[in-house]
Motif scaffolding. Structure first.
Motif, PDB file in Angstrom:
ATOM      1  N   UNK A  95      52.201  20.357-101.239  1.00 52.90           N
ATOM      2  CA  UNK A  95      53.451  20.408-100.464  1.00 52.90           C
ATOM      3  C   UNK A  95      53.385  19.250 -99.467  1.00 52.90           C
ATOM      4  N   UNK A  96      54.282  18.292 -99.631  1.00 52.37           N
ATOM      5  CA  UNK A  96      54.186  17.074 -98.834  1.00 52.37           C
ATOM      6  C   UNK A  96      54.721  17.244 -97.423  1.00 52.37           C
ATOM      7  N   UNK A  97      54.149  16.477 -96.518  1.00 52.21           N
ATOM      8  CA  UNK A  97      54.639  16.452 -95.133  1.00 52.21           C
ATOM      9  C   UNK A  97      54.178  15.142 -94.518  1.00 52.21           C
ATOM     10  N   UNK A  98      54.616  14.892 -93.293  1.00 50.13           N
ATOM     11  CA  UNK A  98      54.188  13.700 -92.567  1.00 50.13           C
ATOM     12  C   UNK A  98      53.186  14.194 -91.531  1.00 50.13           C
ATOM     13  N   UNK A  99      52.103  13.481 -91.349  1.00 49.11           N
ATOM     14  CA  UNK A  99      51.098  13.945 -90.387  1.00 49.11           C
ATOM     15  C   UNK A  99      51.730  14.013 -88.999  1.00 49.11           C
ATOM     16  N   UNK A 121      56.629  20.718 -88.827  1.00 50.76           N
ATOM     17  CA  UNK A 121      56.338  19.931 -90.029  1.00 50.76           C
ATOM     18  C   UNK A 121      57.562  20.050 -90.921  1.00 50.76           C
ATOM     19  N   UNK A 122      57.964  18.916 -91.484  1.00 56.79           N
ATOM     20  CA  UNK A 122      59.088  18.935 -92.408  1.00 56.79           C
ATOM     21  C   UNK A 122      58.478  18.822 -93.803  1.00 56.79           C
ATOM     22  N   UNK A 123      58.487  19.934 -94.528  1.00 52.56           N
ATOM     23  CA  UNK A 123      57.730  19.990 -95.776  1.00 52.56           C
ATOM     24  C   UNK A 123      58.622  19.787 -96.998  1.00 52.56           C
ATOM     25  N   UNK A 124      57.992  19.246 -98.030  1.00 47.55           N
ATOM     26  CA  UNK A 124      58.723  18.861 -99.225  1.00 47.55           C
ATOM     27  C   UNK A 124      58.066  19.496-100.453  1.00 47.55           C
ATOM     28  N   UNK A 125      58.823  20.341-101.133  1.00 45.41           N
ATOM     29  CA  UNK A 125      58.309  21.073-102.300  1.00 45.41           C
ATOM     30  C   UNK A 125      58.712  20.391-103.614  1.00 45.41           C
ATOM     31  N   UNK A 126      59.142  19.137-103.556  1.00 49.84           N
ATOM     32  CA  UNK A 126      59.658  18.485-104.776  1.00 49.84           C
ATOM     33  C   UNK A 126      58.644  18.523-105.922  1.00 49.84           C
ATOM     34  N   UNK A 177      66.796  26.303-106.812  1.00 50.11           N
ATOM     35  CA  UNK A 177      67.310  24.937-106.984  1.00 50.11           C
ATOM     36  C   UNK A 177      67.736  24.302-105.670  1.00 50.11           C
ATOM     37  N   UNK A 178      67.640  25.051-104.586  1.00 52.16           N
ATOM     38  CA  UNK A 178      68.102  24.489-103.305  1.00 52.16           C
ATOM     39  C   UNK A 178      67.153  24.927-102.189  1.00 52.16           C
ATOM     40  N   UNK A 179      67.250  24.219-101.044  1.00 53.78           N
ATOM     41  CA  UNK A 179      66.364  24.552 -99.924  1.00 53.78           C
ATOM     42  C   UNK A 179      66.680  25.947 -99.391  1.00 53.78           C
ATOM     43  N   UNK A 220      70.386  16.924 -98.206  1.00 57.77           N
ATOM     44  CA  UNK A 220      71.190  17.430 -99.323  1.00 57.77           C
ATOM     45  C   UNK A 220      70.744  18.844 -99.707  1.00 57.77           C
ATOM     46  N   UNK A 221      71.734  19.680-100.052  1.00 57.49           N
ATOM     47  CA  UNK A 221      71.449  21.106-100.299  1.00 57.49           C
ATOM     48  C   UNK A 221      70.396  21.312-101.383  1.00 57.49           C
ATOM     49  N   UNK A 222      70.421  20.450-102.392  1.00 59.53           N
ATOM     50  CA  UNK A 222      69.521  20.673-103.541  1.00 59.53           C
ATOM     51  C   UNK A 222      68.124  20.091-103.338  1.00 59.53           C
ATOM     52  N   UNK A 223      67.923  19.387-102.222  1.00 59.74           N
ATOM     53  CA  UNK A 223      66.591  18.839-101.965  1.00 59.74           C
ATOM     54  C   UNK A 223      65.663  19.983-101.500  1.00 59.74           C
TER      55      UNK A 223
END
Ligand code: GLU
Length: 432
Positions: free
Chosen positions: A322-326, A333-338, A350-352, A376-379
């Motif tokens: 799960x990506x984030x910025x240190x 933390x703003x996390x990214x589940x892409x 399919x959406x946040x 974006x909603x789907x990110x």
């Protein structure tokens, strides 16, 4: 028209307010509380509330001033305006007069006022804090979103600002810069601030620098952009984050002389709406802004805990894919589940918003969807606030750990276990 006994007034809402929900940060807090009351285990990583107590000298000052009952001047208590102006001189080397300080019932309200009185587009990055855009929407201002990139820490770049301003150089614009950042935890280097200041000056934009997390720069090295663009910058802050006093509702705006006309317009509207900020709170805030050894110590330990915890969360999430910025400041933390998109899609996500709803349902971890921050909603992004722990206990324990030692995982397991568990649950849940 004849009114019948049971008739209710017809619904005539202001168009800008129609369909507007309660702010995401407050809604998640209320939902978390309700679920807890119903007996569910909830990890409260939704609302960004300081886990730390209000420093004792500030609490004592509030007690001593409980009797203060008079309305105070609309711009604020003179002693407090002086203390805030001294604070910026001491911590940032800025010479802003007490006259340039405006006190309000939370910086959120002051932000609404500035958007109301200043005529111009609102320029904000995506992602950015949940309330900037709805405020512009309520007032009817145009919103221009500044694109950012995860690889650049979701930060505003001078090029992105230039691109928007170049379209129509004379157009009035209000840019909000916020660092340490909510939702990403990132902050700006001095060189980046100088470069942003240059474009801001070139297009004479009004810059609102939201520095409410400034004292929570994890290394205690926050620098205000007002040093590089003094004539066009309003610094926004308050007691909510660094002083653990969100519920006290006290915010500060500091104007340069060149923007006193804006301060005066805000004061006029403030005088017709909230009148003045709570008197006892203002007297107590004087003590907070005066600082001193005890408050410095409190801040030092708060930063130390947040730094250790933020880094632990970041590394653990990254290991789990799960990506984030240190994080460099604040408690987000703003996390990214892409990376999990295909797997999540199999589960109907399919959406946040679906992601956050399902995560809460399955694990009890409450976080906020990227969409609430203008993504974006789907990110598949979301914000978590690593604040679900007893800050008083953690501060007392940190005092016992030699100051040259970093707080280790054993410390975090003992004093911030809910946050650690929540992060672990998120990783397991995504990989399911
Ligand atoms: N700033 C905090 C947050 O982003 C909460 C306060 C608020 O939204 O009013 O969670």
């Amino acid at each position: 028209m004849r009114a019948s006994k049971t008739a209710t007034p017809e619904v005539h809402l202001n168009l800008n307010v129609r369909g507007l929900p309660v702010s995401a940060t407050l809604a998640i807090n209320e939902l978390s509380n309700r679920l807890r009351r119903e007996g569910r285990r909830v990890y409260r990583l939704g609302l960004g509330q300081s886990p730390f107590p209000v420093p004792q000298p500030v609490v004592e000052e509030l007690k001593a001033n409980a009797h203060q009952k008079d309305y105070l001047p609309v711009l604020g208590l003179h002693e407090l305006r002086e203390a805030v102006s001294d604070y910026y001189c001491r911590t940032q080397g800025l010479s802003r007069e007490p006259d340039g300080v405006m006190i309000g019932p939370g910086s959120k309200e002051l932000m609404f006022l500035v958007q109301l009185v200043y005529y111009g587009d609102l320029v904000i990055p995506t992602p950015s804090w949940v309330s900037y855009a709805p405020q512009a929407h309520i007032i009817g201002r145009q919103i221009r979103w500044l694109p950012t990139r995860e690889a650049e820490g979701w930060k505003i770049t001078p090029a992105a600002v230039e691109m928007i301003c170049r379209e129509d150089p004379q157009r009035p614009r209000l840019i909000i810069l916020n660092y340490p950042n909510n939702p990403s935890g990132a902050t700006y280097l001095v060189e980046e601030l100088k470069a942003l200041a240059l474009v801001a000056r070139k297009y004479r934009v009004l810059l609102l620098s939201d520095e409410i997390y400034g004292e929570l720069n994890h290394k205690g090295v926050h620098v205000s952009i007002a040093r590089y663009y003094p004539e066009g910058t309003i610094i926004s802050s308050g007691l909510s984050k660094w002083c653990g006093a969100g519920g006290w509702r006290l915010g500060t705006f500091v104007f340069p002389r060149s923007l006193y006309w804006l301060r005066d317009a805000m004061a006029a509207v403030a005088s017709e709406t909230f009148t003045s900020t709570s008197a006892p709170i203002q007297y107590a805030a004087v003590r907070a802004f005066q600082g001193g050894m005890e408050i410095e110590r409190y801040l030092w330990q708060s930063r130390r805990i947040l730094r250790a915890l933020g880094r632990w969360c970041y590394h653990h999430l990254m290991e789990a894919g799960i990506h984030a910025v240190e994080p460099k400041g604040a408690f987000y933390l703003f996390v990214n589940f892409e990376a999990y998109r295909p797997r999540l899609a199999e589960r109907g996500i399919f959406s946040s918003e679906q992601l956050c709803r399902q995560l809460l349902e399955d694990t009890g971890v409450a976080i906020l969807p990227g969409r609430a921050f203008g993504r974006p909603a789907e990110e598949l992004t979301a914000r978590l606030a690593y604040v679900d722990f007893d800050g008083s206990r953690a501060l007392a324990a940190a005092e016992q750990v030699p100051s040259t030692t970093t707080l280790d995982e054993a410390f975090l397991r003992t004093y911030c276990h809910n946050v650690l568990e929540a992060i672990e649950l998120m990783g397991q849940w995504a990989a399911r």
